[in-house]
Design a protein around this motif. Sequence first.
Motif, PDB file in Angstrom:
ATOM      1  N   SER A  15      57.042  35.263  26.701  1.00 52.54           N
ATOM      2  CA  SER A  15      55.832  34.548  27.105  1.00 52.54           C
ATOM      3  C   SER A  15      55.790  34.455  28.623  1.00 52.54           C
ATOM      4  CB  SER A  15      55.824  33.130  26.512  1.00 52.54           C
ATOM      5  OG  SER A  15      55.825  33.171  25.094  1.00 52.54           O
ATOM      6  N   GLY A  16      54.615  34.680  29.196  1.00 51.04           N
ATOM      7  CA  GLY A  16      54.435  34.508  30.627  1.00 51.04           C
ATOM      8  C   GLY A  16      54.256  33.032  30.969  1.00 51.04           C
ATOM      9  N   LEU A  17      54.868  32.595  32.068  1.00 52.64           N
ATOM     10  CA  LEU A  17      54.839  31.186  32.453  1.00 52.64           C
ATOM     11  C   LEU A  17      54.489  31.063  33.928  1.00 52.64           C
ATOM     12  CD1 LEU A  17      58.201  30.081  30.796  1.00 52.64           C
ATOM     13  CD2 LEU A  17      55.929  30.043  29.762  1.00 52.64           C
ATOM     14  N   CYS A  18      53.592  30.134  34.252  1.00 52.85           N
ATOM     15  CA  CYS A  18      53.202  29.891  35.637  1.00 52.85           C
ATOM     16  C   CYS A  18      53.088  28.400  35.879  1.00 52.85           C
ATOM     17  CB  CYS A  18      51.865  30.574  35.946  1.00 52.85           C
ATOM     18  SG  CYS A  18      51.260  30.292  37.627  1.00 52.85           S
ATOM     19  N   CYS A  19      53.589  27.953  37.029  1.00 50.80           N
ATOM     20  CA  CYS A  19      53.477  26.550  37.434  1.00 50.80           C
ATOM     21  C   CYS A  19      52.798  26.467  38.787  1.00 50.80           C
ATOM     22  CB  CYS A  19      54.859  25.894  37.491  1.00 50.80           C
ATOM     23  SG  CYS A  19      54.829  24.179  38.086  1.00 50.80           S
ATOM     24  N   LEU A  20      51.721  25.684  38.861  1.00 51.55           N
ATOM     25  CA  LEU A  20      51.021  25.408  40.103  1.00 51.55           C
ATOM     26  C   LEU A  20      51.160  23.933  40.437  1.00 51.55           C
ATOM     27  CD1 LEU A  20      47.635  27.299  39.447  1.00 51.55           C
ATOM     28  CD2 LEU A  20      49.699  28.198  40.545  1.00 51.55           C
ATOM     29  N   ASP A  21      51.224  23.630  41.723  1.00 52.04           N
ATOM     30  CA  ASP A  21      51.329  22.246  42.189  1.00 52.04           C
ATOM     31  C   ASP A  21      50.129  21.935  43.073  1.00 52.04           C
ATOM     32  OD1 ASP A  21      52.315  19.726  42.638  1.00 52.04           O
ATOM     33  OD2 ASP A  21      53.789  20.348  44.126  1.00 52.04           O
ATOM     34  N   TRP A  22      49.597  20.723  42.939  1.00 57.13           N
ATOM     35  CA  TRP A  22      48.468  20.267  43.746  1.00 57.13           C
ATOM     36  C   TRP A  22      49.008  19.527  44.961  1.00 57.13           C
ATOM     37  CZ3 TRP A  22      43.575  21.209  44.476  1.00 57.13           C
ATOM     38  CH2 TRP A  22      42.715  20.258  45.038  1.00 57.13           C
ATOM     39  N   GLN A  23      48.837  20.124  46.151  1.00 58.55           N
ATOM     40  CA  GLN A  23      49.377  19.559  47.379  1.00 58.55           C
ATOM     41  C   GLN A  23      48.330  19.624  48.481  1.00 58.55           C
ATOM     42  OE1 GLN A  23      52.234  18.094  48.008  1.00 58.55           O
ATOM     43  NE2 GLN A  23      53.404  18.536  46.154  1.00 58.55           N
ATOM     44  N   ALA A  24      48.031  18.463  49.080  1.00 60.77           N
ATOM     45  CA  ALA A  24      47.136  18.388  50.245  1.00 60.77           C
ATOM     46  C   ALA A  24      45.813  19.095  49.997  1.00 60.77           C
ATOM     47  CB  ALA A  24      47.825  18.977  51.475  1.00 60.77           C
ATOM     48  N   GLY A  25      45.264  18.903  48.799  1.00 58.62           N
ATOM     49  CA  GLY A  25      43.956  19.447  48.494  1.00 58.62           C
ATOM     50  C   GLY A  25      43.929  20.926  48.177  1.00 58.62           C
ATOM     51  N   ARG A  26      45.107  21.530  47.949  1.00 59.41           N
ATOM     52  CA  ARG A  26      45.181  22.947  47.594  1.00 59.41           C
ATOM     53  C   ARG A  26      46.236  23.150  46.513  1.00 59.41           C
ATOM     54  NH1 ARG A  26      42.728  26.509  51.072  1.00 59.41           N
ATOM     55  NH2 ARG A  26      44.026  28.226  50.344  1.00 59.41           N
ATOM     56  N   LEU A  27      46.093  24.247  45.817  1.00 59.43           N
ATOM     57  CA  LEU A  27      47.083  24.626  44.815  1.00 59.43           C
ATOM     58  C   LEU A  27      48.156  25.498  45.442  1.00 59.43           C
ATOM     59  CD1 LEU A  27      44.580  25.530  41.966  1.00 59.43           C
ATOM     60  CD2 LEU A  27      46.111  23.549  41.969  1.00 59.43           C
ATOM     61  N   GLU A  28      49.388  25.281  45.023  1.00 60.36           N
ATOM     62  CA  GLU A  28      50.500  26.104  45.482  1.00 60.36           C
ATOM     63  C   GLU A  28      51.239  26.659  44.277  1.00 60.36           C
ATOM     64  OE1 GLU A  28      53.071  24.053  48.127  1.00 60.36           O
ATOM     65  OE2 GLU A  28      51.503  23.638  49.610  1.00 60.36           O
ATOM     66  N   LEU A  29      51.591  27.931  44.353  1.00 62.81           N
ATOM     67  CA  LEU A  29      52.365  28.554  43.289  1.00 62.81           C
ATOM     68  C   LEU A  29      53.821  28.126  43.400  1.00 62.81           C
ATOM     69  CD1 LEU A  29      52.541  30.569  40.929  1.00 62.81           C
ATOM     70  CD2 LEU A  29      52.968  32.355  42.621  1.00 62.81           C
ATOM     71  N   VAL A 214      43.010  28.026  35.257  1.00 64.29           N
ATOM     72  CA  VAL A 214      41.984  27.395  34.415  1.00 64.29           C
ATOM     73  C   VAL A 214      42.341  25.930  34.158  1.00 64.29           C
ATOM     74  CG1 VAL A 214      40.846  27.423  32.162  1.00 64.29           C
ATOM     75  CG2 VAL A 214      41.272  29.576  33.370  1.00 64.29           C
ATOM     76  N   ALA A 215      43.631  25.633  33.972  1.00 64.91           N
ATOM     77  CA  ALA A 215      44.058  24.234  33.801  1.00 64.91           C
ATOM     78  C   ALA A 215      43.669  23.409  35.020  1.00 64.91           C
ATOM     79  CB  ALA A 215      45.570  24.172  33.581  1.00 64.91           C
ATOM     80  N   ALA A 216      43.911  23.953  36.221  1.00 64.71           N
ATOM     81  CA  ALA A 216      43.564  23.245  37.452  1.00 64.71           C
ATOM     82  C   ALA A 216      42.052  23.102  37.605  1.00 64.71           C
ATOM     83  CB  ALA A 216      44.150  23.983  38.656  1.00 64.71           C
ATOM     84  N   HIS A 217      41.327  24.141  37.259  1.00 70.62           N
ATOM     85  CA  HIS A 217      39.867  24.121  37.358  1.00 70.62           C
ATOM     86  C   HIS A 217      39.263  23.098  36.401  1.00 70.62           C
ATOM     87  CE1 HIS A 217      35.732  25.846  37.320  1.00 70.62           C
ATOM     88  NE2 HIS A 217      36.038  26.222  38.535  1.00 70.62           N
ATOM     89  N   TRP A 218      39.829  22.997  35.208  1.00 67.29           N
ATOM     90  CA  TRP A 218      39.374  22.013  34.219  1.00 67.29           C
ATOM     91  C   TRP A 218      39.636  20.598  34.732  1.00 67.29           C
ATOM     92  CZ3 TRP A 218      36.186  20.995  30.632  1.00 67.29           C
ATOM     93  CH2 TRP A 218      36.442  20.109  29.586  1.00 67.29           C
ATOM     94  N   TRP A 219      40.834  20.362  35.271  1.00 69.12           N
ATOM     95  CA  TRP A 219      41.163  19.038  35.803  1.00 69.12           C
ATOM     96  C   TRP A 219      40.270  18.695  36.996  1.00 69.12           C
ATOM     97  CZ3 TRP A 219      43.186  18.060  40.767  1.00 69.12           C
ATOM     98  CH2 TRP A 219      43.575  16.736  41.004  1.00 69.12           C
ATOM     99  N   TYR A 220      39.994  19.669  37.843  1.00 69.64           N
ATOM    100  CA  TYR A 220      39.249  19.415  39.074  1.00 69.64           C
ATOM    101  C   TYR A 220      37.765  19.161  38.808  1.00 69.64           C
ATOM    102  CZ  TYR A 220      38.061  19.985  44.038  1.00 69.64           C
ATOM    103  OH  TYR A 220      37.630  19.775  45.331  1.00 69.64           O
TER     104      TYR A 220
END
Length: 246
Positions: A15-29, A214-220
């Motif tokens: 399975s492919g896995l990706c984690c993004l973090d929300w920092q200072a108004g931007r997403l970081e991989l 898409v998870a970040a876009h849904w939350w935002y």
Amino acid sequence: MKFLGIDLGWSFGASGLCCLDWQAGRLELVDLRREDDTAAILAWVDACVAPDESGVIAVDAPTLIPNATGMRLCDRLTHKHFGRYHAGSYPANLGLPFAARTVAFGLSLEAKGFHHAPTIAPQQSGRHQIEVFPHPAIVHLFGLERILKYKKGKLADRRVELARLQQYLCDRLPAFEPALDINQSKPLPNEIPLKGTALKALEDQLDSLICAYVAAHWWYWGLERNIALGNLTEGYIIVPNLVTAS
């Protein structure tokens, strides 16, 4: 706030896995990888999002399957709205071989406090999970006339389409809202792999990256710039709306 994308192997395989973090108004991989079994995936979830942290997990797999036979409402709706793009989803029901694994995976996330979120209050804390489908998400995010056919066909053709997807991710996402610039972390290869196994590995990772975005876009944005196909009772799929394309 963390955003996880999981391109789940429905019956078997990595399975492919990706984690993004929300920092200072931007997403970081933060992380981009593959794991082979469910226990490793769930351990990765725990490592990315501590029990007291908020996060949204987007899973490319049918984690809610209420129907014993036939097709879920959300699957029918993908064919209705995205069939002309060749982006209708594979039908899911409890009689199919993958159903036990994908439903159990959703329940495992529920046990960790990630509750299904076919509706959401934008930019609020909490632990949520959603079902997503990369093909219609890619069509809408990048304003395409049809899907990128990187999953099936001749290897040479798949390489071309996967290269297009990688280029879209690198070129377009930095200008979106929320913004994600993966060029800074350089997680992707300079050359698309020549061999099928390596190509599949990259495919899984790019799909998981789409899921996490898409998870970040849904939350935002919530329903302002996303579509919820279906509902909690009959199954649902979250798709970014066309308004985000640029």
